[in-house]
Design a protein around this motif. Structure first.
Motif: not given
Lengths: 347, 548, 180
Positions: A56, A60, A83-84, A86-88, A90
């Motif tokens: 991940l 980024v 970014v979305l 990776v956030a999701v 994560a």
């Protein structure tokens, strides 16, 4: 390293080499080498790193580096999707690691699917696209270069992390999104006004098959997905690069080579797309035969868009003609005899 | 005979195609010689492999990766269909001038079609057949992008459907090899898909489709090749279906249904033929008529029907070459071709149709009605043929592509071969019936055709007819033939129902008040706009969906 | 107790990043979140991981102090929806961390969820490059911190990687979009 990911990495390297050798005159080879090489390293890192967290973080980093390449889209637009993703992803990892109700694992499955779709740029997370942006700065990098390795890594890791129930939810979502992307991509490729956008949608359509293949959770599905990814990286991407001639020279044409290219893009025999479709139909028939019927009908939607894309190549000459012939020949070979590819990926 | 010999009919055209391309890229023209060598080489290879031993020869080289092995086989079925495909193709490639691209593509198409019929499993046949279809489309578009051609969607749909049949056989029975599929695996639904695949592969429908449309192209170079390599493939599948089902289709309704479809297609072709405005349009319906009649005979379910259908297909294959070489101008060649096409006695077409009709009567139940309908369609075609002699020729074709003498010779050959129908049946069609229906060979030998209830003394009946016909021609010549324009028996609706339906659908519009919802452009802009709200909403929707 | 306070500070830092448009506000928010995450990670993954995370995040904060829109810019006009997002997001993260999930270190769960969620939301809602890059740095730190939720032996590499990314994003050349 996962054998599938390793093989896709090799194919991505081959695609980069193709781009360097056969790139249109307007592209700077030096820039392509630097940017492509960096992308290759990052993609390899995604495949090689021992933990999902590191993968991940690599995404980024890759997203930020790509956003720094001069292009038509703003930084915000280019950063949002990775970014979305990776956030999701994560969040998905968090839900998998903590203890809690069983529904959390299903949410984790949602995160994995949505994160993958957002990273690659599939419906409903289609990346905004500017037709005349350099390829290195465009969403094509995600959907055709990094995406295949990323998908192999994410979905193979998901297998080991999810319970049976959550795994079934993941598979169902993959098939659902796959069918939607197939339909959207193939119809949009046919009807959209801009030819470059049509090419991008055609990648989307192929990814629909990939998602369906992974969603089938049978070996035939994985094999089909691998072959479609092969077709994307070694067939569609090189042909897309050839199609990006400078505007002044671009003409549409309907000679034999254009039609052969259209056949390759449509997944007609004897190209690798047809072998992939056979495997996909086999997997779907084993699982749920009406799905095979839906897939078979959906496969016909490739034709109108592919004819358009084939014509958009114009009349390739010299080195580019050789490049097109090479891409087509490799596709034919893989389509007729895909066993070595599958064996190398231990499928 | 070494097993590798089965590769020859496929490899020779491919090698020839490659040689032509390489030499041309090096600046040297090989002309038609190389194409002729490649195509006739395939014919010779088929003959060389089959005739000495007359039993199956198979080559299996290992798995390919999609559940199928590289398994090629030459048996009676392959031999029969191989000749049907390769011989007219070879004739056309030998005589008609083409660009080097068209020659190469034609040879690749020929190799693919032969590979389709040599394929030992359904999946391999689907792969090779789809390749042949793709190559044919490329060939037609290369020659003239504006002229009629088959719909790529229907071509691909047929072969996709067949590949689905193949994988269903693999999943249900463990194998898709024709000779090894368990009979119980061939269920009615599976056969239905196979039948659809076969019908799409050859476009065997009552309405006007590409086997008729192609003959109206300005040039018939690509049209002739396309019909030669693609048209027999659908029939091939229906013949192999007998082998899959141990000599029959899984349900008697399939026999009846396909036979009815065949006779309907034949009737449709005959109806269009008798209303044709030009001789070329009439001749364009000849192959569909042959196909419809052959489908009815093959599907009826008896060995006699099968052999009749095969002889009809063989005659149709000859007519493909004949029609592609025939000039549009009036003359003896046109008349003889029409005579051969309509099935004037004692030609091969006449004999085969008679046997085919006989087979429907002998099949029992109400299937005889199919024979009656077939006879009516035949009579209609004859009326159309008589009218066609007096019609204007058509738009004309380049003189370099037409060979009136050769065309006439082919037509005459089919007429002369009528008395030899028993021999043709014995040597060409009987082994196919034995192979796929697991029956003993039909009786009769080289001079008669034995049916269940009677005997057709082909030689003794047809030979005197032939001699009589030759004498009449020698005495009267063509002076007795009145070539005047006659009205059609009945006219077909202008434009056709399909055309009007298509125009109605195209004229439909979304009501003004709903256009903003169904605006595709707006939808696309919304989807690719990268709207975070849309993304988050999608995430929420997925999360909601997994909790159900 | 310390972890609880650290969790709150992590939320506070992320909220400041969401509510700020100026470089000082962004730097403050980044620094707060970094220190909080580092403190939580220190107790879980060890001092090296905590220090690595801290160095990376503070470097990002320091860089932010020099590049971006001048001033604090905390809660500018029209930022009410963002404020609601911070409060609502914090409450939701608290509920998930304490009420729905369990396991060791609820503070870590809370911090990761709140920082990753708010940072991600900030990226989606802003077009200013300094804001975007600061949020990306925080997201990287939160992702690395999430590796502490696993029960397996913890490796140092996620923290080092996140620190490297956080430290370097601030130096990304911010070119204006132009044609090919």
């Amino acid at each position: 390293m996962l054998p599938e990911a390793a093989e896709l990495l090799v194919l991505a390297a081959a695609a980069l080499l193709f781009a360097l050798v056969f790139a249109p005159a307007a592209a700077s080879r030096r820039n392509l080498l630097v940017q492509g090489g960096t992308g290759m390293v990052a993609t390899a890192a995604i495949a090689v790193v021992p933990t999902f967290d590191l993968a991940l973080l690599t995404i980024v980093g890759l997203g930020v580096m790509q956003a720094g390449i001069p292009g038509k889209r703003t930084l915000a637009v280019r950063l949002r999707a990775p970014v979305l993703a990776v956030a999701v992803l994560a969040f998905a990892l968090v839900f998998l690691r903590v203890e809690g109700p069983a529904v959390l694992e299903r949410f984790a499955a949602v995160g994995l699917v949505a994160g993958l779709a957002a990273a690659v740029g599939l419906f409903p997370y289609i990346h905004p696209f500017a037709a005349d942006e350099p390829v290195a700065a465009s969403p094509i990098v995600w959907i055709a270069f990094v995406g295949p390795v990323l998908a192999a890594v994410v979905l193979s890791r998901a297998e080991g992390l999810l319970s049976v129930d959550a795994g079934q939810a993941l598979a169902a979502m993959l098939i659902g999104l796959g069918v939607i992307n197939m339909a959207w991509g193939s119809i949009a490729s046919w009807l959209t006004d801009d030819t470059a956008a049509a090419w991008r949608y055609s990648f989307l359509a192929d990814w629909g098959l990939v998602l369906c293949g992974f969603g089938l959770t049978l070996s035939d599905g994985r094999r089909a997905a691998l072959l479609v990814l092969f077709g994307i990286v070694v067939g569609r991407l090189p042909l897309y690069l050839v199609s990006r001639e400078p505007r002044a020279e671009r003409v549409t044409s309907e000679g034999p080579i254009n039609l052969v290219v259209a056949a390759a893009l449509a997944g007609s025999a004897p190209f690798v797309g047809f072998a992939a479709r056979v495997l996909l139909l086999r997997g779907a028939t084993q699982l749920f035969w009406p799905l095979a019927l839906v897939l078979a009908l959906g496969m016909l939607l490739w034709l109108p868009g592919s004819l358009r894309l084939g014509r958009s190549l114009g009349r390739p000459r010299g080195r580019q003609a050789f490049g097109v012939a090479l891409a087509v020949a490799v596709n034919v070979a893989a389509g007729f005899y895909p066993l070595p590819l599958l064996a190398a990926a231990k499928l | 005979m070494p097993s590798a010999a089965v590769l020859a009919p496929v490899a020779l055209p491919l090698v020839a195609a490659g040689v032509i391309a390489v030499f041309r890229l090096a600046g040297m023209r090989l002309g038609r010689v190389a194409a002729a060598i490649g195509a006739w080489g395939a014919v010779a290879a088929l003959l060389a492999v089959w005739i000495p031993v007359r039993s199956s020869l198979e080559l299996t080289l290992g798995a390919l990766g999609y559940g199928s092995s590289f398994d090629l086989r030459i048996d009676a079925v392959t031999f029969a269909f191989g000749l049907m495909i390769a011989t007219p193709t070879a004739v056309l490639l030998t005589l008609q001038p083409r660009t080097w691209q068209e020659m190469s593509i034609s040879l690749v198409g020929l190799a693919s079609a032969i590979a389709a019929i040599e394929g030992g499993s359904v999946v391999l046949t689907a792969l090779a057949g789809a390749t042949a279809g793709t190559v044919a489309i490329v060939l037609l578009e290369t020659e003239d992008p504006r002229a009629p051609r088959p719909s790529w969607a229907t071509v691909l749909a047929g072969w996709l459907a067949l590949s689905w049949v193949g994988v269903m056989l693999q999943v249900g029975g463990g194998t898709a090899v024709y000779s090894a599929v368990p009979v119980a695996t061939v269920t009615a639904p599976l056969f239905a898909v196979l039948a659809v695949a076969a019908l799409l592969a050859s476009n065997l429908f009552p309405w006007r489709t590409w086997p008729a449309d192609l003959w109206s192209r300005p040039s018939l170079r690509a049209a002739g090749i396309t019909v030669a390599i693609l048209y027999p493939l659908g029939f091939y599948l229906l013949v192999r279906a007998y082998e899959l089902g141990d000599g029959r289709y899984p349900n008697p309704l399939f026999h009846a249904g396909l036979a009815i479809l065949g006779v309907t297609a034949a009737f449709g072709a005959a109806a269009r033929a008798q209303a044709a405005a030009t001789r070329r349009k009439f001749l364009g319906e000849v192959i569909p008529f042959f196909g419809g009649f052959a489908l009815a005979s093959i599907a009826i379910g008896t060995a006699l029907g099968l052999v009749a259908g095969l002889v009809l297909l063989a005659t149709a294959a000859a007519m493909v070459a004949c029609l592609a070489l025939l000039p549009d101008r009036a003359g003896l060649a046109a008349m003889v071709s029409i005579a051969a096409a309509v099935g004037l006695p004692p030609g091969l077409a006449f004999g085969a149709r008679v046997i085919g009709i006989e087979a429907t009567f002998e099949a029992g139940d109400l299937l005889g009605l199919i024979g009656v309908a077939a006879a009516a369609a035949w009579a209609l075609l004859m009326v159309g043929g008589a009218r066609a002699i007096g019609l204007p020729g058509g738009r004309g074709h380049p003189a370099t592509e037409t060979f009136a003498g050769v065309s006439m010779a082919i037509a005459v050959l089919t007429l002369l071969a009528g008395p030899a129908i028993a021999a043709v049946q014995t040597g060409f069609a009987n082994p196919v019936a034995t192979e796929v229906m697991s029956t003993s060979a039909l009786g009769g030998g080289l001079t008669t055709v034995d049916t269940v209830s009677s005997v057709l003394p082909a030689v003794t009946l047809f030979a005197p007819l032939l001699i009589l016909g030759v004498l009449v021609y020698a005495v009267a010549g063509t002076s007795a033939i009145r070539t005047q324009s006659r009205a059609a028996l009945f006219k077909l609706p202008e434009g056709g129902i399909w055309q009007r339906a298509r125009e109605t659908v195209r004229a439909l519009t979304v009501p003004e008040q709903y256009r903003s919802i169904l605006n595709i452009r707006e939808l696309e802009i919304a989807a690719v706009g990268g709207q975070p709200l849309l993304w988050l909403a999608a995430l929420a929707a997925l999360a909601f969906a997994v909790t159900r | 107790m310390i972890e609880g306070v650290a969790g709150f500070v992590a939320w506070l830092g992320a909220s400041v990043v969401v509510l700020s448009d100026g470089r000082r506000g962004l730097a403050l928010g980044a620094a707060l979140s970094t220190l909080a995450l580092a403190a939580i990670v220190l107790s879980g993954a060890g001092p090296v991981a905590g220090i690595a995370l801290g160095v990376g995040g503070l470097t990002a904060a320091a860089r932010r102090l020099t590049v971006g829109v001048a001033g604090w810019g905390i809660m500018p006009p029209g930022s009410t929806p963002r404020f609601i997002l911070c409060v609502g997001g914090g409450l939701l993260a608290l509920w998930i961390a304490l009420g729905v999930t369990s396991g060791h270190s609820s503070a870590l769960r809370f911090a990761v969820i709140t920082v990753a969620g708010l940072a991600g939301a900030r990226v989606l809602s802003s077009g200013e490059s300094s804001v975007l890059l600061t949020s990306v740095a925080l997201l990287a730190l939160a992702t690395a911190a999430a590796s502490g939720l696993t029960e397996e032996a913890l490796a140092i590499w996620p923290y080092v990687g996140a620190a490297a990314i956080a430290a370097s994003v601030g130096w990304l050349p911010q070119s204006a979009p132009r044609a090919a």
